[in-house]
Design an enzyme around this catalytic site. Structure first.
Site, PDB file in Angstrom:
ATOM      1  N   ALA A 215       8.095 -11.795  -8.075  1.00 19.33           N
ATOM      2  CA  ALA A 215       8.364 -11.079  -9.320  1.00 19.33           C
ATOM      3  C   ALA A 215       7.097 -10.449  -9.862  1.00 19.33           C
ATOM      4  O   ALA A 215       6.082 -11.112 -10.040  1.00 19.33           O
ATOM      5  CB  ALA A 215       8.959 -12.038 -10.352  1.00 19.33           C
TER       6      ALA A 215
ATOM      7  N   ILE B   7     -25.353   2.604   8.904  1.00 15.83           N
ATOM      8  CA  ILE B   7     -25.774   1.997  10.166  1.00 15.83           C
ATOM      9  C   ILE B   7     -25.478   2.953  11.322  1.00 15.83           C
ATOM     10  O   ILE B   7     -24.359   3.465  11.425  1.00 15.83           O
ATOM     11  CB  ILE B   7     -25.035   0.666  10.395  1.00 15.83           C
ATOM     12  CG1 ILE B   7     -25.383  -0.334   9.291  1.00 15.83           C
ATOM     13  CG2 ILE B   7     -25.364   0.075  11.761  1.00 15.83           C
ATOM     14  CD1 ILE B   7     -24.536  -1.593   9.349  1.00 15.83           C
TER      15      ILE B   7
ATOM     16  N   PHE C  65       0.827  -1.209   0.000  1.00 16.85           N
ATOM     17  CA  PHE C  65       0.000   0.000   0.000  1.00 16.85           C
ATOM     18  C   PHE C  65       0.865   1.264   0.000  1.00 16.85           C
ATOM     19  O   PHE C  65       0.733   2.134  -0.874  1.00 16.85           O
ATOM     20  CB  PHE C  65      -0.930  -0.037   1.210  1.00 16.85           C
ATOM     21  CG  PHE C  65      -1.622   1.263   1.519  1.00 16.85           C
ATOM     22  CD1 PHE C  65      -2.363   1.914   0.546  1.00 16.85           C
ATOM     23  CD2 PHE C  65      -1.525   1.821   2.776  1.00 16.85           C
ATOM     24  CE1 PHE C  65      -2.999   3.121   0.827  1.00 16.85           C
ATOM     25  CE2 PHE C  65      -2.156   3.017   3.075  1.00 16.85           C
ATOM     26  CZ  PHE C  65      -2.889   3.668   2.094  1.00 16.85           C
TER      27      PHE C  65
ATOM     28  N   ILE D 177      11.475 -12.603   3.104  1.00 16.03           N
ATOM     29  CA  ILE D 177      12.395 -11.702   3.810  1.00 16.03           C
ATOM     30  C   ILE D 177      12.649 -12.238   5.211  1.00 16.03           C
ATOM     31  O   ILE D 177      11.724 -12.383   6.017  1.00 16.03           O
ATOM     32  CB  ILE D 177      11.821 -10.278   3.858  1.00 16.03           C
ATOM     33  CG1 ILE D 177      11.711  -9.726   2.424  1.00 16.03           C
ATOM     34  CG2 ILE D 177      12.689  -9.374   4.727  1.00 16.03           C
ATOM     35  CD1 ILE D 177      11.061  -8.386   2.336  1.00 16.03           C
TER      36      ILE D 177
ATOM     37  N   ARG E 194       8.704  -9.413  -2.540  1.00  8.57           N
ATOM     38  CA  ARG E 194       8.899 -10.843  -2.326  1.00  8.57           C
ATOM     39  C   ARG E 194       8.787 -11.640  -3.623  1.00  8.57           C
ATOM     40  O   ARG E 194       9.512 -12.605  -3.827  1.00  8.57           O
ATOM     41  CB  ARG E 194       7.874 -11.356  -1.309  1.00  8.57           C
ATOM     42  CG  ARG E 194       8.105 -10.847   0.111  1.00  8.57           C
ATOM     43  CD  ARG E 194       7.045 -11.387   1.059  1.00  8.57           C
ATOM     44  NE  ARG E 194       7.294 -10.980   2.436  1.00  8.57           N
ATOM     45  CZ  ARG E 194       6.877  -9.838   2.961  1.00  8.57           C
ATOM     46  NH1 ARG E 194       6.197  -8.985   2.214  1.00  8.57           N
ATOM     47  NH2 ARG E 194       7.133  -9.538   4.224  1.00  8.57           N
TER      48      ARG E 194
ATOM     49  N   LYS F  79       9.754  -4.347  15.836  1.00 12.13           N
ATOM     50  CA  LYS F  79      10.204  -3.107  15.203  1.00 12.13           C
ATOM     51  C   LYS F  79      11.240  -2.387  16.080  1.00 12.13           C
ATOM     52  O   LYS F  79      12.236  -1.841  15.578  1.00 12.13           O
ATOM     53  CB  LYS F  79       8.999  -2.200  14.949  1.00 12.13           C
ATOM     54  CG  LYS F  79       8.075  -2.668  13.834  1.00 12.13           C
ATOM     55  CD  LYS F  79       8.695  -2.419  12.468  1.00 12.13           C
ATOM     56  CE  LYS F  79       7.698  -2.517  11.348  1.00 12.13           C
ATOM     57  NZ  LYS F  79       8.256  -2.153  10.030  1.00 12.13           N
TER      58      LYS F  79
ATOM     59  N   TYR G 156       4.500  -7.330  17.655  1.00 10.60           N
ATOM     60  CA  TYR G 156       4.766  -6.534  16.457  1.00 10.60           C
ATOM     61  C   TYR G 156       5.639  -5.327  16.793  1.00 10.60           C
ATOM     62  O   TYR G 156       6.672  -5.079  16.160  1.00 10.60           O
ATOM     63  CB  TYR G 156       3.445  -6.083  15.841  1.00 10.60           C
ATOM     64  CG  TYR G 156       3.576  -5.018  14.784  1.00 10.60           C
ATOM     65  CD1 TYR G 156       4.134  -5.301  13.546  1.00 10.60           C
ATOM     66  CD2 TYR G 156       3.136  -3.713  15.033  1.00 10.60           C
ATOM     67  CE1 TYR G 156       4.257  -4.319  12.567  1.00 10.60           C
ATOM     68  CE2 TYR G 156       3.247  -2.729  14.067  1.00 10.60           C
ATOM     69  CZ  TYR G 156       3.811  -3.042  12.836  1.00 10.60           C
ATOM     70  OH  TYR G 156       3.932  -2.063  11.873  1.00 10.60           O
TER      71      TYR G 156
END
Length: 303
Positions: A33, A184, A10, A43, A31, A138, A134
């Site tokens: 082609a 909604i 993104f 990776i 990752r 990092k 996560y």
């Protein structure tokens, strides 16, 4: 020549566009082609980047294993460490060996913590407080990069963005957009918080600035839009961008949290109700940078 990893994701796709319109030479890597993209495979700590690094002066490392509390597709702790920590360190070591001058690492504001204190936005000078696997992955990559810079002289720039939104974004932003579009009524009118986000074109503009700015090396740069807004205000802004009414109903936050835990959505409710405010004044001053798009226009361009 700039190497962009995670170039088909993104943020990576928008970053490629930002580099093209500025006429900067770059090599896209991913990752698998794809047209115009250099394939490096999975990776991890053993990925061979040598062919991709030939002639490269700067690396922008976007590739990562990310978390998604909306659809439950979080990678496991082992994957976070393998990709985000070991994969980053491996790439950086090879980059330094090939004479790369500057390494831009896209980290996460969650290194600062999952939530900020009311009235005290996160700054780059805060003590790190990662609480999820996560965020820890990092943060460990950040520490390793800083240590590597001291021994190799390769310049390191760390950018910590909050939630990134824009056209094609997934996760929390897409879920909120779909809820507003559905019409909604949502029981979120009573939430009193502030959450920072960053429009994807603001983030990529900051990344490109950091590649070339002489003051960027050795810095932790927080990213964000011009304002932080409450969850109800974000929904109202989204509705206005769509030309729709915002249908919000009052409901005490305590009740929302109880219902969230009962439905197994406690983390999602926390994201809607907690504070996560980011102070980007250091980034502004240091790089003489301002987000080129305000949130109103960013939301319009995202729909």
């Amino acid at each position: 020549m700039i190497l962009v990893t995670g170039a088909t994701g993104f943020v990576g796709q928008d970053l490629q566009h930002a580099l093209r319109i500025r006429d900067f030479a770059f090599r896209a890597a991913g990752r698998s082609a794809q047209a115009g993209c250099f394939a490096v495979g999975n990776i991890d700590g053993g990925t061979d980047w040598k062919a991709a690094l030939v002639g490269i002066e700067a690396v922008i490392h976007l590739a990562a294993a990310n978390q998604n509390v909306i659809d439950g597709s979080n990678s496991g702790p082992a994957v976070f460490r393998t990709v985000n920590t070991e994969g980053t360190i491996n790439l950086a070591r090879q980059a330094a060996a090939y004479g790369v001058k500057r390494f831009i690492f896209i980290s996460t504001i969650k290194v600062n913590g999952e939530r900020s204190v009311r009235g005290r936005p996160f700054t780059p000078h805060d003590l790190p407080h990662p609480t999820t696997e996560y965020a820890v992955s990092k943060f460990e990559a950040e520490r390793a990069l800083i240590a590597l810079s001291k021994t190799t002289g390769m310049e390191i720039v760390i950018i910590r963005p909050p939630l990134v939104y824009g056209r094609g974004a997934s996760g929390s932003f897409r879920a909120l957009t779909q809820l507003v579009r559905s019409g909604i009524p949502l029981p979120l009118a009573s939430i009193d918080n502030r959450r920072s986000m960053v429009y994807v074109e603001n983030l990529t503009d900051l990344i490109v600035t950091a590649v070339f700015h002489p003051a960027a090396p050795g810095q932790i740069l927080l990213a964000g839009d011009d304002v932080a807004v409450s969850t109800p205000e974000l929904l109202r802004r989204l509705a206005a961008a769509m030309g729709r009414p915002a249908r919000l109903l009052p409901c005490p936050c305590a009740v929302l949290r109880i219902l969230g835990r009962a439905m197994g959505k406690g983390e999602l409710v926390s994201r809607l109700t907690d504070w996560l405010e980011v102070d980007i004044s250091h980034t502004r001053r240091l790089l003489d940078w301002n987000p080129p798009f305000d949130m109103r226009n960013g939301l319009k361009r995202s729909l």
